[in-house]
Enzyme design. Structure first.
Site, PDB file in Angstrom:
ATOM      1  N   HIS A   1      -3.429  -5.437   0.128  1.00  0.00           N
ATOM      2  CA  HIS A   1      -2.967  -5.920   1.429  1.00  0.00           C
ATOM      3  C   HIS A   1      -2.979  -7.453   1.471  1.00  0.00           C
ATOM      4  O   HIS A   1      -3.925  -8.065   1.984  1.00  0.00           O
ATOM      5  CB  HIS A   1      -3.857  -5.364   2.547  1.00  0.00           C
ATOM      6  CG  HIS A   1      -3.660  -3.908   2.803  1.00  0.00           C
ATOM      7  ND1 HIS A   1      -2.745  -3.435   3.716  1.00  0.00           N
ATOM      8  CD2 HIS A   1      -4.238  -2.822   2.233  1.00  0.00           C
ATOM      9  CE1 HIS A   1      -2.773  -2.117   3.713  1.00  0.00           C
ATOM     10  NE2 HIS A   1      -3.675  -1.710   2.825  1.00  0.00           N
TER      11      HIS A   1
ATOM     12  N   CYS B   1       0.845  -1.198   0.000  1.00  0.00           N
ATOM     13  CA  CYS B   1       0.000   0.000   0.000  1.00  0.00           C
ATOM     14  C   CYS B   1       0.882   1.251   0.000  1.00  0.00           C
ATOM     15  O   CYS B   1       1.541   1.541  -0.990  1.00  0.00           O
ATOM     16  CB  CYS B   1      -0.972  -0.035   1.176  1.00  0.00           C
ATOM     17  SG  CYS B   1      -2.386   1.084   0.983  1.00  0.00           S
TER      18      CYS B   1
ATOM     19  N   GLU C   1      -1.399  -9.410   3.363  1.00  0.00           N
ATOM     20  CA  GLU C   1      -1.280  -9.961   4.720  1.00  0.00           C
ATOM     21  C   GLU C   1      -2.610 -10.432   5.286  1.00  0.00           C
ATOM     22  O   GLU C   1      -2.646 -11.315   6.153  1.00  0.00           O
ATOM     23  CB  GLU C   1      -0.650  -8.926   5.667  1.00  0.00           C
ATOM     24  CG  GLU C   1      -1.496  -7.716   5.995  1.00  0.00           C
ATOM     25  CD  GLU C   1      -1.337  -6.547   5.034  1.00  0.00           C
ATOM     26  OE1 GLU C   1      -1.647  -5.408   5.418  1.00  0.00           O
ATOM     27  OE2 GLU C   1      -0.906  -6.785   3.882  1.00  0.00           O
TER      28      GLU C   1
END
Length: 538
Positions: A507, A381, A509
């Protein structure tokens, strides 16, 4: 009929209700059951999207674009349950719904009250998890018993238990048994008071999970059971999880918690099959190599601000049988003390997402250091945007290149506001959110890592790579290798001549699990391990 488990907390906050809910969900799934998980948060914000990470921790984004509590990340990492906007309910969201109904006249002129109107709305939100293919719904009540703001949620689950038939509802209370070092004694009184407060509200816990740093012992268990009106087998000892949080389900299983839950809820299931989980733990706790990765951020002092990042790095290590040591690096320290002092010797550099100008020049310096020294770099990001800004300035000769978020009048806005955001005034829930498709270029490192042409990843941002600079950056060596084809938005950038340098606007994760590491984190740690193996110093 879907069975329901409610998990409350007492004595103090941060005992790990979310982790325990996730662990219970895993144990029930290991017995062949289908679960859903949910958190009821007693703050008046509609969602945590506008809250400071120092205060609240990370904002976890779901596939359907909800900005939610970080505990939903634990639910995702431990279980296979669907996690969406119905899984995080706040006081603000409940009040908003009730007031909207009042304005429409749905209450037929009645005086709108906490009971029954607000509690009915909470109960309806809990029932959203009911489905023919859901055996057990696990609902976590945020905060601590005794908090004023949590009372309406506790009243709602009390009513739920009364109306839904007791054999279909189970109450679990997570509490603390502190060890007083001066007296060298464990104290059960805080647990007794916490349970007494819960019983005054009308909720009688069936099972107590007792957090402790020292083994409780049979005498203390009998005492807790006697004064809290539960059977001794229903007092579960939970020592601080060592060496990692993924040991929690095994700890609970070894004390028969899943068997106890199934018996109390009348669930006829096979024995738990934790073989896959044990294989994962074996890999995690017996690495063949180790690497050090610097995470350069602005909320480093708060563990939960980058919770999913830290866990995904461990998962990337799992994929490579590698222990990942994280060097937590404040971006502002790089600005003050220099990048060499902060990052020398690391095997990889990760710059996570964020907002605002504070620490950004430190992140840009970290990207430059990684690029110039051949250190694997992973920008997520804002971390991707920092890499683009750095490359524009120092590799393409675009003096003072920047993002319009950081400098509105920059002469080279290599990162600029999304077109759809130009007329947006409200801050809450208005970013580009949720899962979006990304087409990956053939031959790219991203395509190689994923092993597929199109992927779905989650977003949370307002600013985007400026396509006006796409050709210029490509000519200098930064390639756009992932694109939202329909909207022509750049999602992935790479430097082809670098050992491993990647920035992603999304993202990844949020989708990583210990049993299924995210491909990009696995590839990043593989590159870091390769660098360590070559003996290259940063």
């Amino acid at each position: 009929m879907t069975k329901h488990i409610f998990v409350t907390g007492g004595v103090c906050s941060s005992l790990g209700k979310g982790l325990n809910c996730a662990a219970i969900g895993l144990l029930l799934e290991s017995r062949g059951l289908k679960v859903r998980l949910q958190k009821l948060d007693p703050y008046v914000n509609v969602d945590p999207g506008t809250m400071n990470p120092y205060e609240h921790g990370e904002v976890y984004v779901t596939e359907d674009g909800a900005e939610t509590d970080l505990d939903l990340g634990h639910y995702t990492r431990f279980t296979n349950a669907v996690v969406d906007r119905d899984c995080n309910i706040t006081t603000g969201g409940i009040y908003r719904n009730v007031l909207a109904k009042e304005r429409r006249g749905d209450f037929l002129g009645k005086t709108v009250q906490m009971i029954p109107h607000v509690t009915d709305e909470i109960i309806a939100a809990i029932h959203k998890l009911d489905a023919p293919d859901v055996d057990v719904a696990i609902t976590e009540i945020g905060g601590t018993v005794g908090d004023i703001e949590a009372l309406v949620f506790l009243e709602a689950i009390r009513q739920f238990g009364q109306e839904y038939r007791r054999e279909n509802v189970l109450f679990i209370h997570l509490t603390l048994v502190p060890y007083l070092r001066a007296a060298r004694e464990l104290k059960t009184k805080p647990t007794q008071h916490s349970v007494a407060t819960l019983r005054e509200i009308g909720i009688f816990p069936d099972i107590l999970i007792c957090r402790t740093e020292k083994p409780i012992g049979e005498d203390h268990i009998k005492k807790i059971a006697l004064f809290c009106n539960v059977d001794p087998e229903c007092v579960i000892e939970e020592l601080d999880a060592k060496p990692n949080i993924y040991r929690i389900p095994v700890m609970l299983h070894n004390q028969g918690l899943d068997t106890l839950i199934c018996r109390r809820l009348g669930l006829d299931t096979p024995e738990a099959d934790l073989s896959e989980w044990h294989r994962m733990l074996s890999r995690l706790e017996n690495p063949e190599a180790n690497v050090e990765v610097a995470v350069v951020g602005k909320y480093i002092s708060r563990q939960s601000a980058y919770e999913s990042i830290y866990e995904a790095l461990q998962h990337g290590g799992l994929a490579n049988r590698t222990s990942v040591q994280v060097r937590r690096t404040e971006a502002e320290e790089i600005e003050a003390d220099g990048v060499e002092k902060a990052l020398a010797g690391v095997d990889g550099i990760l710059v996570p997402g964020g907002f605002g100008t504070r620490g950004v020049e430190g992140k840009i310096a970290a990207a430059r250091y990684a690029r110039r020294n051949g250190i694997p770099y992973f920008g997520i990001c804002l971390g991707m945007q920092a890499a683009v800004i750095e490359f524009g300035r120092n590799a393409c000769g675009l003096k003072n290149a920047n993002s319009t978020e950081l400098e509105r009048g920059t002469p080279h806005p290599v990162i600029s506001l999304l077109e759809e955001q130009r007329d947006v005034d409200d801050k809450g829930g208005t970013m580009r959110l949720g899962a979006q498709p990304c087409a990956l270029a053939e031959g790219s490192k991203a395509r190689l890592a994923y092993g597929q042409e199109v992927v779905q990843e989650r977003h949370r941002h307002r600013y985007e790579f400026n396509n006006a600079y796409r050709e210029k950056l490509a000519d200098c060596g930064m390639l756009c290798t992932g694109v939202h084809a329909e909207r022509n938005l750049v999602e992935v950038v790479e430097i082809a001549e670098h050992p491993w340098f990647m920035g992603v606007q999304f993202h990844p994760e949020f989708k990583s699990k210990p049993t299924a590491p995210h491909p990009l984190f696995a590839a990043f740690i593989e590159a870091a391990r390769r660098r360590r193996g070559n003996g290259t110093e940063g």
